[in-house]
Design a protein around this motif. Structure first.
Motif, PDB file in Angstrom:
ATOM      1  N   ASN A  78      -0.493  -3.233 -11.503  1.00 28.77           N
ATOM      2  CA  ASN A  78      -1.013  -4.443 -12.164  1.00 28.77           C
ATOM      3  C   ASN A  78      -2.497  -4.337 -12.494  1.00 28.77           C
ATOM      4  OD1 ASN A  78       1.429  -5.821 -12.168  1.00 28.77           O
ATOM      5  ND2 ASN A  78       1.122  -6.489 -10.042  1.00 28.77           N
TER       6      ASN A  78
ATOM      7  N   ARG B 264     -10.281   8.114   4.345  1.00 30.46           N
ATOM      8  CA  ARG B 264      -9.978   8.441   2.945  1.00 30.46           C
ATOM      9  C   ARG B 264      -8.496   8.195   2.750  1.00 30.46           C
ATOM     10  NH1 ARG B 264      -8.926  13.641  -0.166  1.00 30.46           N
ATOM     11  NH2 ARG B 264      -9.792  13.212  -2.223  1.00 30.46           N
ATOM     12  N   TRP B 265      -8.142   7.503   1.678  1.00 28.23           N
ATOM     13  CA  TRP B 265      -6.717   7.261   1.435  1.00 28.23           C
ATOM     14  C   TRP B 265      -6.450   7.176  -0.051  1.00 28.23           C
ATOM     15  CZ3 TRP B 265      -5.834   2.945  -1.426  1.00 28.23           C
ATOM     16  CH2 TRP B 265      -6.746   1.884  -1.342  1.00 28.23           C
ATOM     17  N   ALA B 266      -5.185   7.331  -0.405  1.00 30.81           N
ATOM     18  CA  ALA B 266      -4.783   7.149  -1.798  1.00 30.81           C
ATOM     19  C   ALA B 266      -3.303   6.802  -1.846  1.00 30.81           C
ATOM     20  CB  ALA B 266      -5.043   8.416  -2.598  1.00 30.81           C
ATOM     21  N   VAL B 267      -2.943   5.969  -2.803  1.00 22.65           N
ATOM     22  CA  VAL B 267      -1.530   5.782  -3.137  1.00 22.65           C
ATOM     23  C   VAL B 267      -1.131   7.019  -3.929  1.00 22.65           C
ATOM     24  CG1 VAL B 267       0.116   4.442  -4.499  1.00 22.65           C
ATOM     25  CG2 VAL B 267      -1.663   3.273  -3.182  1.00 22.65           C
TER      26      VAL B 267
ATOM     27  N   ASP C  44      -9.378  -4.937 -10.315  1.00 23.71           N
ATOM     28  CA  ASP C  44      -8.937  -6.276  -9.967  1.00 23.71           C
ATOM     29  C   ASP C  44      -9.588  -7.292 -10.906  1.00 23.71           C
ATOM     30  OD1 ASP C  44      -7.402  -7.676  -7.579  1.00 23.71           O
ATOM     31  OD2 ASP C  44      -9.072  -8.953  -8.211  1.00 23.71           O
TER      32      ASP C  44
ATOM     33  N   ILE D 132      -2.991  -2.112   2.354  1.00 26.33           N
ATOM     34  CA  ILE D 132      -3.080  -0.693   2.738  1.00 26.33           C
ATOM     35  C   ILE D 132      -4.033  -0.535   3.925  1.00 26.33           C
ATOM     36  CG2 ILE D 132      -3.928   1.578   2.006  1.00 26.33           C
ATOM     37  CD1 ILE D 132      -2.955   0.782  -0.869  1.00 26.33           C
ATOM     38  N   GLU D 133      -5.199  -1.145   3.802  1.00 33.94           N
ATOM     39  CA  GLU D 133      -6.196  -0.949   4.867  1.00 33.94           C
ATOM     40  C   GLU D 133      -5.729  -1.582   6.181  1.00 33.94           C
ATOM     41  OE1 GLU D 133     -10.094  -1.783   3.260  1.00 33.94           O
ATOM     42  OE2 GLU D 133     -10.089   0.196   2.312  1.00 33.94           O
TER      43      GLU D 133
ATOM     44  N   TRP E 264      -5.366  17.728   1.629  1.00 32.42           N
ATOM     45  CA  TRP E 264      -6.118  16.939   2.592  1.00 32.42           C
ATOM     46  C   TRP E 264      -6.672  17.910   3.618  1.00 32.42           C
ATOM     47  CZ3 TRP E 264      -6.504  11.605   1.954  1.00 32.42           C
ATOM     48  CH2 TRP E 264      -5.656  11.050   0.989  1.00 32.42           C
TER      49      TRP E 264
ATOM     50  N   GLY F  64      -4.478   5.542  -7.836  1.00 34.44           N
ATOM     51  CA  GLY F  64      -4.127   5.122  -6.480  1.00 34.44           C
ATOM     52  C   GLY F  64      -5.274   5.080  -5.487  1.00 34.44           C
TER      53      GLY F  64
ATOM     54  N   HIS G 240     -17.209  12.377   3.653  1.00 31.29           N
ATOM     55  CA  HIS G 240     -16.891  10.965   3.954  1.00 31.29           C
ATOM     56  C   HIS G 240     -17.356  10.597   5.369  1.00 31.29           C
ATOM     57  CE1 HIS G 240     -14.692  10.744   0.284  1.00 31.29           C
ATOM     58  NE2 HIS G 240     -13.829   9.821   0.642  1.00 31.29           N
TER      59      HIS G 240
ATOM     60  N   LEU H 275       4.534  -3.242  -2.587  1.00 30.37           N
ATOM     61  CA  LEU H 275       3.616  -3.554  -3.683  1.00 30.37           C
ATOM     62  C   LEU H 275       3.224  -5.029  -3.619  1.00 30.37           C
ATOM     63  CD1 LEU H 275       5.093  -1.693  -6.803  1.00 30.37           C
ATOM     64  CD2 LEU H 275       3.152  -1.040  -5.378  1.00 30.37           C
ATOM     65  N   GLN H 276       1.958  -5.297  -3.937  1.00 32.75           N
ATOM     66  CA  GLN H 276       1.432  -6.668  -3.900  1.00 32.75           C
ATOM     67  C   GLN H 276       1.141  -7.146  -5.324  1.00 32.75           C
ATOM     68  OE1 GLN H 276       0.951  -8.154  -0.665  1.00 32.75           O
ATOM     69  NE2 GLN H 276       1.999  -6.301   0.007  1.00 32.75           N
ATOM     70  N   GLU H 277       0.857  -8.425  -5.434  1.00 37.16           N
ATOM     71  CA  GLU H 277       0.610  -9.030  -6.751  1.00 37.16           C
ATOM     72  C   GLU H 277      -0.613  -8.441  -7.446  1.00 37.16           C
ATOM     73  OE1 GLU H 277       1.962 -11.717  -8.707  1.00 37.16           O
ATOM     74  OE2 GLU H 277       3.708 -11.025  -7.561  1.00 37.16           O
ATOM     75  N   SER H 278      -1.715  -8.340  -6.711  1.00 39.18           N
ATOM     76  CA  SER H 278      -2.962  -7.911  -7.349  1.00 39.18           C
ATOM     77  C   SER H 278      -3.470  -6.627  -6.686  1.00 39.18           C
ATOM     78  CB  SER H 278      -4.028  -8.991  -7.212  1.00 39.18           C
ATOM     79  OG  SER H 278      -4.533  -9.002  -5.893  1.00 39.18           O
ATOM     80  N   PRO H 279      -4.300  -5.864  -7.398  1.00 38.35           N
ATOM     81  CA  PRO H 279      -4.862  -4.641  -6.803  1.00 38.35           C
ATOM     82  C   PRO H 279      -5.624  -4.917  -5.513  1.00 38.35           C
ATOM     83  CG  PRO H 279      -5.302  -4.710  -9.165  1.00 38.35           C
ATOM     84  CD  PRO H 279      -4.701  -6.034  -8.811  1.00 38.35           C
ATOM     85  N   LEU H 280      -6.338  -6.042  -5.486  1.00 36.85           N
ATOM     86  CA  LEU H 280      -7.126  -6.337  -4.293  1.00 36.85           C
ATOM     87  C   LEU H 280      -6.226  -6.616  -3.084  1.00 36.85           C
ATOM     88  CD1 LEU H 280     -10.145  -6.304  -3.940  1.00 36.85           C
ATOM     89  CD2 LEU H 280     -10.160  -8.792  -4.100  1.00 36.85           C
TER      90      LEU H 280
ATOM     91  N   PHE I  16      -8.657   0.309  -7.403  1.00 39.38           N
ATOM     92  CA  PHE I  16      -8.167  -1.018  -7.005  1.00 39.38           C
ATOM     93  C   PHE I  16      -9.275  -2.060  -7.162  1.00 39.38           C
ATOM     94  CE2 PHE I  16      -4.025  -0.468  -4.822  1.00 39.38           C
ATOM     95  CZ  PHE I  16      -3.912   0.906  -4.976  1.00 39.38           C
TER      96      PHE I  16
ATOM     97  N   MET J  28      -3.324  -5.438  -2.721  1.00 45.48           N
ATOM     98  CA  MET J  28      -2.732  -4.139  -2.404  1.00 45.48           C
ATOM     99  C   MET J  28      -3.680  -3.349  -1.493  1.00 45.48           C
ATOM    100  SD  MET J  28       0.004  -2.498  -3.259  1.00 45.48           S
ATOM    101  CE  MET J  28       0.478  -0.942  -2.547  1.00 45.48           C
ATOM    102  N   GLN J  29      -4.936  -3.353  -1.869  1.00 44.37           N
ATOM    103  CA  GLN J  29      -5.934  -2.634  -1.064  1.00 44.37           C
ATOM    104  C   GLN J  29      -6.003  -3.196   0.353  1.00 44.37           C
ATOM    105  OE1 GLN J  29      -9.434  -1.293  -2.638  1.00 44.37           O
ATOM    106  NE2 GLN J  29     -10.651  -1.559  -0.811  1.00 44.37           N
TER     107      GLN J  29
END
Lengths: 62, 357
Positions: free
Chosen positions: B318, A35-38, B290, A23-24, B139, B281, B200, A12-17, B286, A19-20
């Motif tokens: 967050n 396509r991805w999701a937590v 932000d 992940i990428e 998926w 998620g 996609h 987990l990271q501090e901010s959503p950005l 995200f 985090m994104q």
């Protein structure tokens, strides 16, 4: 091109950005993220489970 | 004078959302929200009800990959009066089932006046494979993505198609527990994840609107069919809603790619984003969530009522969100926000005094 289902665990990271971006960056190691999701977060361990479909020019390790 | 109020409604597909996880059963939510905003941006999973659809003049039908790019500020949306829609049919579709799709497409021309180009059949079977992950989300992969992309390229270059509808042959999966549950309005839509992968791929490669309808053999009549799954059993195809949605789907634009149009929408135009509270998620959550971006942050609304198979809440990531019980409360929160009232004041009327910083 081939399509692949993969999973990854990300800290987990501090901010959503951030985090994104984390992940990428992780998914990029396995192909081009399509396509991805937590799908789960372990609050205690501070990690996130990611499920994704990536595309690759050649087969990748699933 | 005020600027137009824009909301984004997201109900991710393939995670058994209690509302919106079945046959277009998120549509009543979209209709209600569209009534209190100037512009509603949402995606095919919310608006598609197979043979059923609803014309929302102030709604924009945006495929999920494009919606993620929009949320990231990479792509903008340019509303259109109409698109020429091109149709791609998977070579794996049997002749009779193919004819059903073509007749549905012709019906939208004759009965609704849609503008369709000639169709194309892929040069190989697409090879759709379904997968349910350990999280419970569905998926999918396709064996011949290049065949899909070749068909798209040909359709665009030869016919001038501006939006792409894809019909792929999906495994019938007759008698499976997942299908039985789905028909009874329970569990995860087994097809949803693979459908998203198909659209996609097209949107990522060609930056044009795309949506998918599966081709399946008709199912035997089920007297216990759930109302929220029933829209998909009214006929032989799921295609009409897709063609209707694509016929007016906004085109994607990138920064500096073209002359800017005043009616273009970018992420900075968004005032509110509504998501199930357990499904934060995804990439769009995200980006919109932000708070450190240079643009002003939209109001993020987390709807508790809409349970899913996920448990990824805004707090875990967050993301600052307003928690509401239901979509009805979300509609109220949007109305309050739009009129300059802090929505939390209406949810929690006990106000603490201001404190010195």
């Amino acid at each position: 091109m081939t399509t692949h289902f993969i999973t990854a665990e990300i800290d987990l990271q501090e901010s959503p950005l951030e985090m994104q971006q984390a992940i990428e960056a992780e998914l990029q190691k396995r192909g081009e993220p399509l396509r991805w999701a937590v799908t789960d977060v372990d609050v205690e361990a501070q990690t996130a489970q990611v499920e994704a479909i990536v595309t690759a020019a050649d087969p990748v390790e699933a | 004078m005020k600027r137009p109020y824009t909301a984004v409604l997201i109900i991710p597909t393939g995670i058994a959302a209690e509302i919106g996880g079945y046959a277009g059963d998120g549509l009543p939510v979209a209709r209600a929200i569209a009534q209190v905003v100037d512009c509603l941006i949402t995606h095919p999973n919310v608006l598609n009800g197979a043979q059923l659809y609803w014309n929302l003049p102030n709604a924009l039908y945006v495929e999920g990959y494009g919606l993620d790019q929009f949320a990231a500020g990479k792509w903008g949306l340019r509303p259109v009066h109409q698109n020429r829609v091109g149709l791609i049919l998977d070579q794996a579709i049997e002749p009779e089932l193919r004819l059903r799709q073509l007749q549905a497409a012709d019906a939208t021309r004759a009965t609704l006046g849609l503008n369709l180009t000639d169709y194309i059949i892929t040069d190989a079977p697409l090879g759709v494979e379904l997968k349910t992950a350990s999280s419970g989300a569905t998926w999918g992969t396709i064996q011949n993505p290049d065949s899909l992309l070749r068909a798209t390229e040909k359709l665009i270059s030869k016919t001038g198609a501006e939006a792409i509808a894809v019909v792929a042959r999906f495994p019938d999966d007759l008698g499976s527990e997942a299908l039985q549950n789905y028909r009874q309005g329970q569990g995860v839509d087994p097809l949803a994840g693979a459908e998203a992968v198909i659209s996609h791929l097209v949107v990522r490669t060609f930056k044009c609107p795309c949506a998918h309808a599966p081709a399946l053999s008709p199912l035997a009549l089920d007297p216990d069919l759930s109302p929220r799954s029933a829209a998909e059993e009214l006929g032989y195809t799921f295609l009409p809603c897709v063609l209707v949605g694509l016929s007016r789907a906004p085109q994607f634009v990138t920064q500096g790619s073209d002359l800017a149009h005043p009616e273009e929408l970018w992420a900075s135009s968004v005032d509110a984003v509504i998501l199930p509270a357990s499904a934060f998620g995804g990439s769009a959550a995200f980006n919109f969530g932000d708070q450190n971006q240079s643009r002003s942050s939209p109001l993020i609304i987390a709807v508790q009522q809409n349970q899913t198979t996920m448990n990824v809440t805004p707090e875990m990531l967050n993301i600052k969100a307003l928690s509401v019980g239901s979509y009805l409360e979300a509609v109220g929160a949007i109305a309050a926000h739009q009129s300059g009232i802090h929505p939390e004041l209406l949810l929690k009327p006990a106000i603490a005094p201001l404190r010195h910083l």
